[in-house]
Scaffold this motif. Structure first.
Motif: not given
Length: 285
Positions: A103-125
């Motif tokens: 689902r996150l390989q398709k455009p979605v609406k990010i409603v809330a996200m914390n400042e966890d750099m590991a999570l942001r890196s995983a989303l990009d990967q």
């Protein structure tokens, strides 16, 4: 990163979130093309989150609510795609399944996200991995739409709902109206060198299982090197993806009867079948 169908304002999304406990590491919404939005909540402590949500939203749960938050979390973590229908834990790096990563390989609406750099890196990967897998499955010459269609279809490989319950044109219906959003999502990655990105661990293992003849016991790197130089490598990658998606999709949809309740599951399935039937009628008319 917003689907065309997601036209609600940030205020509307925040109002929806206010009905649920906080402590969300990630929350996003996506459209199903039927005037309905699905929300995905990622939490660090599902037991604590369910404990609070049971007090706020008792009626959101099936009969599992009487068994308490620990049993609810056990169902979430141990069956299907390791996802309960309300809060969902993402599997972005290894693609143990493609339920959330897809689902996150398709455009979605990010409603809330914390400042966890590991999570942001995983989303990009996860996005880089999607581009790599799609490149391996495409011919030497392809269009931008071909690429995004291949990416959007990764998580549907092997999904039994694409045989029963889903409009066969679902992937194209996701891509065509949202080309601009796909460009926004993947633009920076495509300007880099996505060909050198390594495939996710679980997909590597599935490919090795498909390609490694009995008794040879080659390591994964040797198998991947062979596949990379095989003109039919796209077919092998597709088989690997289908193996990941197939089992979890069947178990996840079966588990939906437990987590959402029989009535909601029947209504949801009926809507899917109706949409598939309408798509078939359009093609034959």
């Amino acid at each position: 990163m917003a689907l065309q169908a997601l036209q609600s304002s940030g205020v509307a999304f925040r109002k929806i979130l206010s009905h649920f406990p906080g402590e969300l590491s990630l929350a996003f919404a996506y459209g199903s093309g039927n005037a309905m939005l699905d929300f995905v909540f990622t939490v660090d402590d599902p037991v604590a989150w369910h404990s609070k949500n049971l007090k706020k939203n008792w009626n959101h749960y099936s009969f599992l609510k009487v068994l308490g938050p620990r049993i609810i979390t056990a169902v979430q973590n141990n069956y299907g795609a390791e996802v309960y229908y309300n809060p969902l834990i993402t599997h972005l790096l290894n693609w143990n399944n493609l339920y959330i990563a897809g689902r996150l390989q398709k455009p979605v609406k990010i409603v809330a996200m914390n400042e966890d750099m590991a999570l942001r890196s995983a989303l990009d990967q996860n996005l880089k991995n999607a581009v790599t897998a799609a490149f391996l499955m495409l011919p030497e010459s392809f269009s931008e739409e071909d690429l995004f269609t291949e990416i959007a279809g990764l998580s549907y490989s092997g999904n039994f709902r694409m045989v029963v319950g889903e409009d066969k044109a679902k992937v194209l219906n996701i891509v065509k109206p949202n080309m601009a959003h796909f460009r926004e999502l993947y633009g920076s990655i495509l300007q880099e060198s996505p060909q050198v990105v390594t495939l996710p661990k679980t997909l590597q293992q599935q490919i090795n299982h498909i390609m490694d003849p009995p008794g040879k016991n080659r390591d994964v790197e040797e198998t991947l090197f062979q596949v990379a130089h095989d003109p039919d490598c796209g077919d092998v990658v597709l088989l690997g993806l289908a193996a990941i998606v197939k089992t979890s999709s069947i178990r996840q949809n079966t588990k939906g009867v437990l987590t959402a309740g029989l009535k909601k599951s029947v209504v949801y399935s009926s809507l899917k079948l109706h949409k598939m039937w309408k798509g078939w009628l359009r093609k034959t008319s």
